[in-house]
Design an enzyme around this catalytic site. Structure first.
Site, short mmCIF file in Angstrom:
data_model
loop_
_atom_site.label_atom_id
_atom_site.label_comp_id
_atom_site.label_asym_id
_atom_site.label_seq_id
_atom_site.Cartn_x
_atom_site.Cartn_y
_atom_site.Cartn_z
N GLN A 3 -4.30 6.89 10.70
CA GLN A 3 -2.85 7.06 10.84
C GLN A 3 -2.49 8.35 11.58
O GLN A 3 -1.45 8.42 12.24
CB GLN A 3 -2.19 7.07 9.46
CG GLN A 3 -2.19 5.72 8.76
CD GLN A 3 -1.33 4.68 9.45
OE1 GLN A 3 -0.39 5.00 10.16
NE2 GLN A 3 -1.65 3.41 9.24
N CYS A 54 0.71 -7.91 -2.08
CA CYS A 54 0.35 -9.17 -2.73
C CYS A 54 -1.15 -9.36 -2.59
O CYS A 54 -1.66 -9.49 -1.49
CB CYS A 54 1.10 -10.33 -2.09
SG CYS A 54 0.90 -11.87 -2.94
#
Length: 391
Positions: free
Chosen positions: A178, A324
């Site tokens: 990142q 999820c």
């Protein structure tokens, strides 16, 4: 209007990057390991990309090894070190907020008889240097701490961590997927032994990354086969991807300071306007030591998935602090690690900006998000209690 604010997930390929890649997707298709002119053309392209990336890190080209992405680079650094140094020790130190490529690699090694210490973080996502020092043991062989967090944007004190690692003669790896492209990284002065980076986070193609491996550091191979990458990473090279990575890296570091200043101004404008317009909102991550493009907010009394779907319906692409996994909804391990409750962690939103983000897009999000949050809160029994003064 369509607004993409999920640049930390992936970025579009820049036109200049695609242009550099195209010849290697069409006419120049030789295998770099071949001795004929077709192969030599490809080998020259790979070497040039290696040079481009090495320059951005102030490293030597022979310290750059191409991989299939950031996750492979992380796995290689961690498992490769563990197996190379297992006769010296079996203790590894990392943090509770690492990317799953690091966490799952460490969990795998635990099953292989290694011991892993997962350092906690404070409410801003920073580790304690004292905790790190206290965790180091005589058999510690590796410290792996991410440069900047992919969810909340907090930037760790990498230089200080590296100095501690050097003092104790422990190898230091950082997942900089990142941070690379946003922050200057000078390996001649930065006490880091291994750095993982990836192309698709800085407007390059997916499926290609690299591991910076400091000269003299010996780790075991992760992938076995042919003699590519100086016999350290087998497999025919992804020529077009590598060429695109090199060009994207070169473009990213032309003027990092100006680039970061522009994104920081947009980021702060977005954050300030949303926090002023929406009550019961908190900023996740360090208020100052954070990536220039990251806004992670938690909104009480709602769930992030409903918010994401509502944003998508008005053309805004973002991501949630919830994930999820295997069909069951679990709150982000990062948000839980900084002390958020399950309920608040579920109501989190990550908005990450990029080179194509405009002020007009920021204004559009500021217009659309507050009524979405209000509508979802109006359906929440907990919010009803707040309005009635019972909470």
């Amino acid at each position: 209007m369509n607004v993409y604010l999920d640049y930390s997930a992936t970025t579009p390929i820049k036109p200049e990057v695609l242009e550099a890649m195209m010849p290697f997707l069409t006419q120049q298709y030789g295998n770099p390991s071949s001795l004929h002119s077709f192969g030599r053309e490809s080998r020259k392209a790979v070497d040039n990309a290696r040079d481009q990336i090495a320059k951005t890190l102030n490293a030597s080209p022979d310290e750059i090894f191409f991989t299939g992405g950031g996750s492979e680079a992380d796995n290689w650094a961690i498992k490769g070190t563990a197996y190379a140094l297992k006769s010296k020790g079996r203790h590894i130190i990392t943090t509770a907020i690492e990317h799953h490529a690091v966490l799952h690699a460490c969990e795998y090694l635990e099953k292989e008889g290694f011991q892993v210490t997962y350092l906690p973080v404070d409410e801003n996502g920073l580790i304690s240097l004292d905790d790190l020092k206290n965790a180091i043991k005589s058999d510690t062989i590796l410290i792996s701490v991410m440069y900047a967090n992919n969810e909340i944007g907090t930037i760790q004190p990498i230089e200080e961590i590296g100095r501690i690692a050097r003092e104790h003669r422990v190898l230091f790896h950082t997942d900089a997927v990142q941070a690379y492209g946003h922050l200057e990284m000078d390996t001649k002065n930065l006490p880091v032994d291994m750095i993982s980076i990836s192309a698709h986070k800085l407007y390059g193609p997916k499926g290609v990354g690299a591991l910076y491996l400091r000269k003299g550091v010996r780790i075991h191979n992760l992938i076995h086969g042919g003699g590519q990458e100086k016999k350290k990473r087998a497999g025919t090279e992804n020529i077009a991807g590598i060429v695109g990575f090199g060009k994207a890296a070169e473009l990213a570091y032309i003027d990092v300071e100006t680039h970061d200043q522009r994104l920081t101004a947009l980021r702060d404008d977005l954050k300030n306007q949303l926090m002023e317009a929406i009550p019961y909102t908190r900023l996740n991550g360090h208020p100052e030591r954070r990536l220039c493009n990251n806004v992670n907010l938690s909104f009480e009394f709602i769930e992030g998935e409903s918010m994401l779907l509502s944003l998508d319906m008005v053309g805004i692409g973002a991501s949630s602090g919830s994930a999820c996994t295997s069909g069951s909804l679990d709150p982000s391990h990062v948000l839980l690690a900084i002390g958020l409750s399950h309920e608040i962690a579920h109501g989190s939103l990550r908005l990450t900006l990029g080179d194509m983000t405009t002020q007009e897009e920021i204004d559009y999000v500021v217009k659309q998000l507050p009524p979405i949050v209000q509508r979802l809160r109006d359906m929440s029994p907990l919010y009803e209690q707040v309005k009635e003064g019972n909470r």
